[in-house]
Design an enzyme around this catalytic site. Sequence first.
Site, PDB file in Angstrom:
ATOM      1  N   ASP A  95     -78.771  64.537 -50.708  1.00  0.00           N
ATOM      2  CA  ASP A  95     -79.767  64.532 -49.625  1.00  0.00           C
ATOM      3  C   ASP A  95     -81.163  64.511 -50.244  1.00  0.00           C
ATOM      4  O   ASP A  95     -82.031  65.319 -49.918  1.00  0.00           O
ATOM      5  CB  ASP A  95     -79.581  65.766 -48.741  1.00  0.00           C
ATOM      6  CG  ASP A  95     -80.313  65.656 -47.400  1.00  0.00           C
ATOM      7  OD1 ASP A  95     -80.849  64.571 -47.093  1.00  0.00           O
ATOM      8  OD2 ASP A  95     -80.345  66.658 -46.665  1.00  0.00           O
ATOM      9  N   LEU A 138     -88.809  80.742 -55.752  1.00  0.00           N
ATOM     10  CA  LEU A 138     -89.560  79.959 -56.724  1.00  0.00           C
ATOM     11  C   LEU A 138     -90.907  79.590 -56.110  1.00  0.00           C
ATOM     12  O   LEU A 138     -90.957  79.115 -54.972  1.00  0.00           O
ATOM     13  CB  LEU A 138     -88.800  78.681 -57.106  1.00  0.00           C
ATOM     14  CG  LEU A 138     -87.434  78.873 -57.758  1.00  0.00           C
ATOM     15  CD1 LEU A 138     -86.739  77.519 -57.934  1.00  0.00           C
ATOM     16  CD2 LEU A 138     -87.563  79.581 -59.101  1.00  0.00           C
TER      17      LEU A 138
END
Length: 293
Positions: free
Chosen positions: A198, A95
Amino acid sequence: MNWKEFSHTLSQTLSQSIHIETAAPVSGGDIHQAFKLHTHTGNYFLKLNHLEALPLFETEVHNLRAITRSGSILCPKPLGFGRHNEQAWLLMEHLQLTSKGDDFQRGRDLALMHHQINHETKPFGWFENNYIGHTPQLNRWHSDWVGFYGEERLRPQLEMTQLNDAPRQLYELGCELIERLPNWFQNYQPEASLLHGDLWGGNSAFTTSGDAVVFDPACYYGDRETDLAMSELFGGFSDAFYAGYNEVFPLDRDYAKRKPLYNLYHILNHYNLFGGHYAQQAQGTIEQLLQQG
């Protein structure tokens, strides 16, 4: 890395012909080597590490798939993982990322993911243990959030601090805090939301079209406030992000009181990963919490 040989490994694993034309290093990670692979079929993102990291990559695949199934926020599609010679690898779609995008919508997207509530008999946990950074993260099922957070999050990290030469007082104060955890939940009973696990600024970005992306997850079902707390620990998210989140899924009014409790887990983990001043920061946080609770 012999990229010609690795092309053959990828082709066998993915059951399609992959010819790596160039492999450009990508900076930014603390744990793995990363590369942008340009092939005749397009670009891919590759993580490499020692062979011992293979279980970590396997759990990351499961985490990314869970976020994708939620239909809420974009994350890279995992394409395969395995071993090549003495290295572990994980291949994902590539991406094109940027730091600028619609932060209000990113907050809304995260809130939608947190609406993926787990309604199993034992709702807090995950179907497997995984990793926070490269630290093992225990995810045994608990019906009680206080029990889960004390025994699956804080206690293992506190025990690791003693293996890493932290002061004994840090461990003793931490155990006292675990005993007093119910004090922070007298008027708050969290539901078990799908979490990133996270969520700091380095694990989120935007596509060039402005869509929010998250990556490097450590998923489990838990209190959604833990994701929000970590997003504030190291910064990287604007006021618009929190406004967008609260529009969809407003936070409890006492969230700020639990925020340092939840960030303690990550501070302890940073000590166990990197050492240094994080032991003092963790002990100071525990002392402040004990004064409050």
